[in-house]
Scaffold this active site. Sequence first.
Site, PDB file in Angstrom:
ATOM      1  N   ASP A   1       4.112  -1.248 -13.755  1.00  0.00           N
ATOM      2  CA  ASP A   1       4.532  -1.824 -12.506  1.00  0.00           C
ATOM      3  C   ASP A   1       5.024  -3.145 -12.725  1.00  0.00           C
ATOM      4  O   ASP A   1       6.152  -3.708 -12.247  1.00  0.00           O
ATOM      5  CB  ASP A   1       3.450  -1.819 -11.510  1.00  0.00           C
TER       6      ASP A   1
ATOM      7  N   GLY B   1       0.678  -1.178  -0.101  1.00  0.00           N
ATOM      8  CA  GLY B   1      -0.168  -0.043   0.123  1.00  0.00           C
ATOM      9  C   GLY B   1       0.680   1.377  -0.100  1.00  0.00           C
ATOM     10  O   GLY B   1       0.382   2.262   0.275  1.00  0.00           O
TER      11      GLY B   1
END
Length: 389
Positions: free
Chosen positions: A174, A124
């Site tokens: 990513d 996160g």
Amino acid sequence: MTAAANGAAGGFERSYGYAPEGVWAAPGRVNLIGEYTDVNEGHVLPIALPHCTRVAAAARTDGVLRLRSREAPGGAAELSPAALVPGAVPGWAAYPAGVAWALREAGLPVGGADVYVESDVPAGAGLSSSAALEVATALALTELHGAVCERPALARLAQRAENAFVGVPCGVMDQMASACCTAGHALHLDTRDLALRQVPFDLAARGLRLLVVDTRVRHALADGAYAARRAGCEAAARALGVRALRDVPYGRLGDALGGLGDVSLRPLVRHVVTEGERVREVVALLAAGEPRKAGPLLTAGHASLRDDFAVSCPELDLAVAVANEAGALGARMTGAGFGGSALALVEEGAADAVGEAVTAAFAAAGHRPPRVFAAVAGDGARRVLRGEG
């Protein structure tokens, strides 16, 4: 990495009662510049972090996929790859399960396996912990079952797992960074055709350091804010008659903004088009051996994300402002925002002072203490331990 790989192998053996066939690692990433350009088929410039997710695994012959994680104590999730469907697996296990599903959907001969996961990529924090898990799992499953898949294709399948199986509409940056980065370089990636170029990024040789400030404000990309930004960009592209916003020339930005009847879309377009130009300029500076001059572009990117894209938060804004006040050459949030991390380009001799200033400012504001660390461009996914199986 050897100690960490041995630790993952030991965790596997304690979980399943036998040794794994190997341990595979994939890194998190920090994006230097190019935020939200990947979901607009544009250019990005990430580096791989030294922080990795490690997957210890062994093939099974009965078609069963068992998943355990050090970070999620409890019993193993036991699944059948042949019966996986999107949305059927809750929690963290959806990510590796989605990878198995995506690989099989692509026709790769991936079967059952026992999988044990350990990670030191902060979850996160905007550092792509999910992509690291996906890519490490994909590499493990394909190598265990003898499936041939080139790295860009592997990254695309990992992205599909997150998009279609987990339900997060992320871009491909990513996964490509986790799969394809090389040590000492930033990855200049065209997310439309996956053309990539390794750009030298050895800051230590220039007397510089890249600090990452994990604000410890955790984001959740599936909450709709990320998807809303992406949908807005797609609506703007349709209104402008282009395939994606990367096709709006920087020199014609004013015309494009004037041609949008929906004024709420104009800030999104302005950010994406100017951010694409910032990527181009930073790549040119790095290639010319002038990374110091990239600092103001980082700060300009943060202002754009804060004001036009509206994905920052008070903690990120504070980290960027204080880092710059304390002597950073430039700073910006990195990742999807709504929390997560910021980065700061600093002179090596100023790194401690900048980190201390940010930490003190967080304390004065009543925020949780941030985690500040130096990022060094590392390698992408690889097998880090070959087991006895």
